[in-house]
Design a protein around this motif. Sequence first.
Motif, PDB file in Angstrom:
ATOM      1  N   ILE A  78     -68.214  61.408  -4.024  1.00 43.63           N
ATOM      2  CA  ILE A  78     -69.021  61.269  -5.235  1.00 43.63           C
ATOM      3  C   ILE A  78     -68.116  60.997  -6.439  1.00 43.63           C
ATOM      4  N   ARG A  79     -67.007  61.719  -6.512  1.00 48.91           N
ATOM      5  CA  ARG A  79     -66.087  61.508  -7.643  1.00 48.91           C
ATOM      6  C   ARG A  79     -65.582  60.078  -7.699  1.00 48.91           C
ATOM      7  N   SER A  80     -65.448  59.445  -6.534  1.00 44.99           N
ATOM      8  CA  SER A  80     -64.919  58.078  -6.550  1.00 44.99           C
ATOM      9  C   SER A  80     -65.906  57.117  -7.210  1.00 44.99           C
ATOM     10  N   LEU A 103     -53.720  53.146  -5.956  1.00 45.82           N
ATOM     11  CA  LEU A 103     -53.641  54.365  -5.120  1.00 45.82           C
ATOM     12  C   LEU A 103     -55.008  54.790  -4.567  1.00 45.82           C
ATOM     13  N   ALA A 104     -55.960  55.002  -5.455  1.00 49.56           N
ATOM     14  CA  ALA A 104     -57.260  55.498  -4.986  1.00 49.56           C
ATOM     15  C   ALA A 104     -58.017  54.469  -4.139  1.00 49.56           C
ATOM     16  N   PRO A 105     -58.093  53.194  -4.570  1.00 49.39           N
ATOM     17  CA  PRO A 105     -58.768  52.237  -3.687  1.00 49.39           C
ATOM     18  C   PRO A 105     -58.176  52.232  -2.279  1.00 49.39           C
ATOM     19  N   ARG A 106     -56.859  52.349  -2.172  1.00 54.96           N
ATOM     20  CA  ARG A 106     -56.235  52.296  -0.843  1.00 54.96           C
ATOM     21  C   ARG A 106     -56.522  53.553  -0.036  1.00 54.96           C
ATOM     22  N   TYR A 107     -56.364  54.719  -0.655  1.00 56.38           N
ATOM     23  CA  TYR A 107     -56.468  55.940   0.145  1.00 56.38           C
ATOM     24  C   TYR A 107     -57.863  56.561   0.158  1.00 56.38           C
ATOM     25  N   VAL A 108     -58.666  56.269  -0.855  1.00 56.69           N
ATOM     26  CA  VAL A 108     -60.021  56.810  -0.849  1.00 56.69           C
ATOM     27  C   VAL A 108     -60.971  55.844  -0.144  1.00 56.69           C
ATOM     28  N   ASN A 109     -60.849  54.555  -0.498  1.00 58.00           N
ATOM     29  CA  ASN A 109     -61.788  53.582   0.075  1.00 58.00           C
ATOM     30  C   ASN A 109     -61.209  52.795   1.244  1.00 58.00           C
ATOM     31  N   GLY A 110     -59.913  53.002   1.545  1.00 57.19           N
ATOM     32  CA  GLY A 110     -59.305  52.322   2.677  1.00 57.19           C
ATOM     33  C   GLY A 110     -59.171  50.818   2.515  1.00 57.19           C
ATOM     34  N   VAL A 111     -59.126  50.358   1.264  1.00 51.37           N
ATOM     35  CA  VAL A 111     -58.925  48.933   0.999  1.00 51.37           C
ATOM     36  C   VAL A 111     -57.471  48.587   1.322  1.00 51.37           C
ATOM     37  N   ASN A 112     -57.220  47.413   1.893  1.00 53.41           N
ATOM     38  CA  ASN A 112     -55.818  47.095   2.182  1.00 53.41           C
ATOM     39  C   ASN A 112     -55.054  46.718   0.916  1.00 53.41           C
ATOM     40  N   ARG A 113     -53.734  46.764   1.019  1.00 53.99           N
ATOM     41  CA  ARG A 113     -52.894  46.665  -0.158  1.00 53.99           C
ATOM     42  C   ARG A 113     -53.122  45.371  -0.942  1.00 53.99           C
ATOM     43  N   ASP A 114     -53.155  44.241  -0.217  1.00 54.31           N
ATOM     44  CA  ASP A 114     -53.294  42.943  -0.896  1.00 54.31           C
ATOM     45  C   ASP A 114     -54.589  42.868  -1.689  1.00 54.31           C
ATOM     46  N   GLU A 115     -55.634  43.326  -1.043  1.00 53.82           N
ATOM     47  CA  GLU A 115     -56.937  43.274  -1.686  1.00 53.82           C
ATOM     48  C   GLU A 115     -56.957  44.188  -2.923  1.00 53.82           C
ATOM     49  N   LYS A 119     -57.445  43.023  -6.894  1.00 58.80           N
ATOM     50  CA  LYS A 119     -58.438  43.659  -7.764  1.00 58.80           C
ATOM     51  C   LYS A 119     -57.777  44.226  -9.020  1.00 58.80           C
ATOM     52  N   ALA A 120     -56.645  44.897  -8.828  1.00 56.64           N
ATOM     53  CA  ALA A 120     -55.927  45.494  -9.945  1.00 56.64           C
ATOM     54  C   ALA A 120     -55.481  44.426 -10.935  1.00 56.64           C
ATOM     55  N   HIS A 121     -55.085  43.291 -10.377  1.00 59.82           N
ATOM     56  CA  HIS A 121     -54.669  42.154 -11.172  1.00 59.82           C
ATOM     57  C   HIS A 121     -55.775  41.760 -12.153  1.00 59.82           C
ATOM     58  N   LYS A 122     -56.974  41.652 -11.627  1.00 59.75           N
ATOM     59  CA  LYS A 122     -58.119  41.279 -12.468  1.00 59.75           C
ATOM     60  C   LYS A 122     -58.383  42.332 -13.546  1.00 59.75           C
TER      61      LYS A 122
ATOM     62  N   THR B 142     -58.575  63.587  -2.109  1.00 58.27           N
ATOM     63  CA  THR B 142     -58.779  64.963  -1.675  1.00 58.27           C
ATOM     64  C   THR B 142     -57.573  65.799  -2.090  1.00 58.27           C
ATOM     65  N   GLU B 143     -57.665  67.110  -1.864  1.00 55.17           N
ATOM     66  CA  GLU B 143     -56.559  67.986  -2.243  1.00 55.17           C
ATOM     67  C   GLU B 143     -55.277  67.588  -1.496  1.00 55.17           C
ATOM     68  N   VAL B 144     -55.414  67.352  -0.202  1.00 57.47           N
ATOM     69  CA  VAL B 144     -54.241  66.972   0.598  1.00 57.47           C
ATOM     70  C   VAL B 144     -53.648  65.649   0.105  1.00 57.47           C
ATOM     71  N   GLN B 145     -54.522  64.649  -0.129  1.00 58.32           N
ATOM     72  CA  GLN B 145     -54.036  63.354  -0.626  1.00 58.32           C
ATOM     73  C   GLN B 145     -53.370  63.500  -1.986  1.00 58.32           C
TER      74      GLN B 145
END
Lengths: 246, 237
Positions: A78-80, A103-115, A119-122, B142-145
């Motif tokens: 929800i926070r995302s 950081l968050a798009p990659r680790y929260v949403n699992g987006v790959n680095r290039d993508e 997005k960050a570029h824009k 998350t907390e771990v991340q």
Amino acid sequence: MTLPLVQINNLSLRYGDFVALDDVSIDFMPGTCVVICGPSGSGKSSLLRCVNRLENFDKGDVIFDGQSLKAAQNISKIRSNIGMVFQHFELYPHLSVMNNITLAPRYVNGVNRDEAEAKAHKLLERVGILDQAKKYPNELSGGQQQRAAIARALALEPKLMLFDEPTSALDPEMISEVLQVMRDLARNGMTMLVVTHEMGFARDVADEVVFMDKGKVIERNESGGFFDNPQSDRAKEFIDRVLQKI
Amino acid sequence: MNYEFDWPLLLEEPNWGWVIEGVANTIQLSLMAWGFALVLGVLIGAIRMSKSRLLRFIGTTYVEIFRNIPLLVQLFLWFFVFPLLLPDDLMRAWNRLDGVPFFTALIGLSLFTAARIAEQIRSGISSIPKGQFLAAYSTGLTEVQTFRHVIIPYAFRVMIPAIASEFLTIFKNSALTLTIGVAEVTGAAKTIEAYTFRGIEAYSAASLTYMLTTASVVIFMGWLEHALRIPGLIGKR
Ligand SMILES: Nc1ncnc2c1ncn2[C@@H]1O[C@H](COP(=O)(O)OP(=O)(O)O)[C@@H](O)[C@H]1O
Ligand SMILES: [Mg+2]
């Protein structure tokens, strides 16, 4: 009929014995920009932190986009969907601006680095600091850091943006560049809750103003009406005081 | 002073062999103890910040006990008392081990240093502004991340000088292990002195060894600190 994006129902929050929020109930409609103001210590930051449950409230509930935060199992998800911008930016100092945003798009949403980087570029282009992408936060001016922080918050395509005194820590000459970015966001229909003392922004950009004191919502009005015709004495006093300062 | 120095004496066998053995033991002991202490110290530092009261209590007790008993006493306890507490079979196996003094020294140094590192981890992490946690959580980490990607990398950079200085401390503390019979640098110097009555040469060589190793560690850590520095951070926050 559109439903509110955020519904705050009888929300109370204490820090120990101190009551920071006292039975607050208020809704926010999608696509509106609302400024929250009030004296220091009135509970504005606490209220914002309840909206994404960074504070665990004691009583009441916040319904975001139809989901109860109190009951939510997956609060991270929800926070995302809710971006947050802080007075002191809170960029991660050991990561470049680019990596702060991806950081968050990659680790929260699992987006790959290039993508994520595309997005960050824009986003960096949109907030006007594309040339700073490879730098580290502490190599940027305050205004640039805050714009980077806004880009970081936007990277997950949130439905709601929370701003907690985004310009209070800035040198005066940098305030307008940040307000400009926020103004564009509001124009593009982002739902925004903005705690600020920038009364010009409240009057010109916000749809509504909420006035808080001592943990309660005292008054809510469309922004023109709030300044020209405040209902409560406390709001009158407050407006006189902030307008005098400017 | 009419003392005739005899430096080449150190290069003669068996003296040279003792010097090499001493240096090897000191370096091996320090590096291994530092590695164990780092892992254990991070663990204990982490449980001291956990939400569970019990875990916090265990962590705090550990730190207070191991930090406040002098290292020499701890080494004696591990060497003389600990084996007596083992069940008979285990005690016999322990005594049959090759290099009991070395293992005892390793345990003693690791556990002692882990308590100091745990303390530094805790103060390192509590020096991270609370807003960093809020920012990370607000983006849905998350907390771990949050610990994995934000807090630990940040705290680690802040703590490099402290962790490096722990290594130097272990390295110098390792000299104490000669008291339980570890043939480290100071032990080797003592042996050479006993056989040749050339204490000045032997202890000079030992001091030189400590100084050279310390200097290389300082240089390496300076390089590491520079390589991992947070750009623009110096003098801010
Ligand atoms: N973590 C906390 N612990 C204890 N008291 C707090 C904490 N955060 C805020 N407060 C107190 O709660 C009140 C409201 O704080 P806050 O929401 O930050 O107000 P505002 O943002 O309107 O200035 C203040 O009196 C403040 O001192
Ligand atoms: Mg505040």
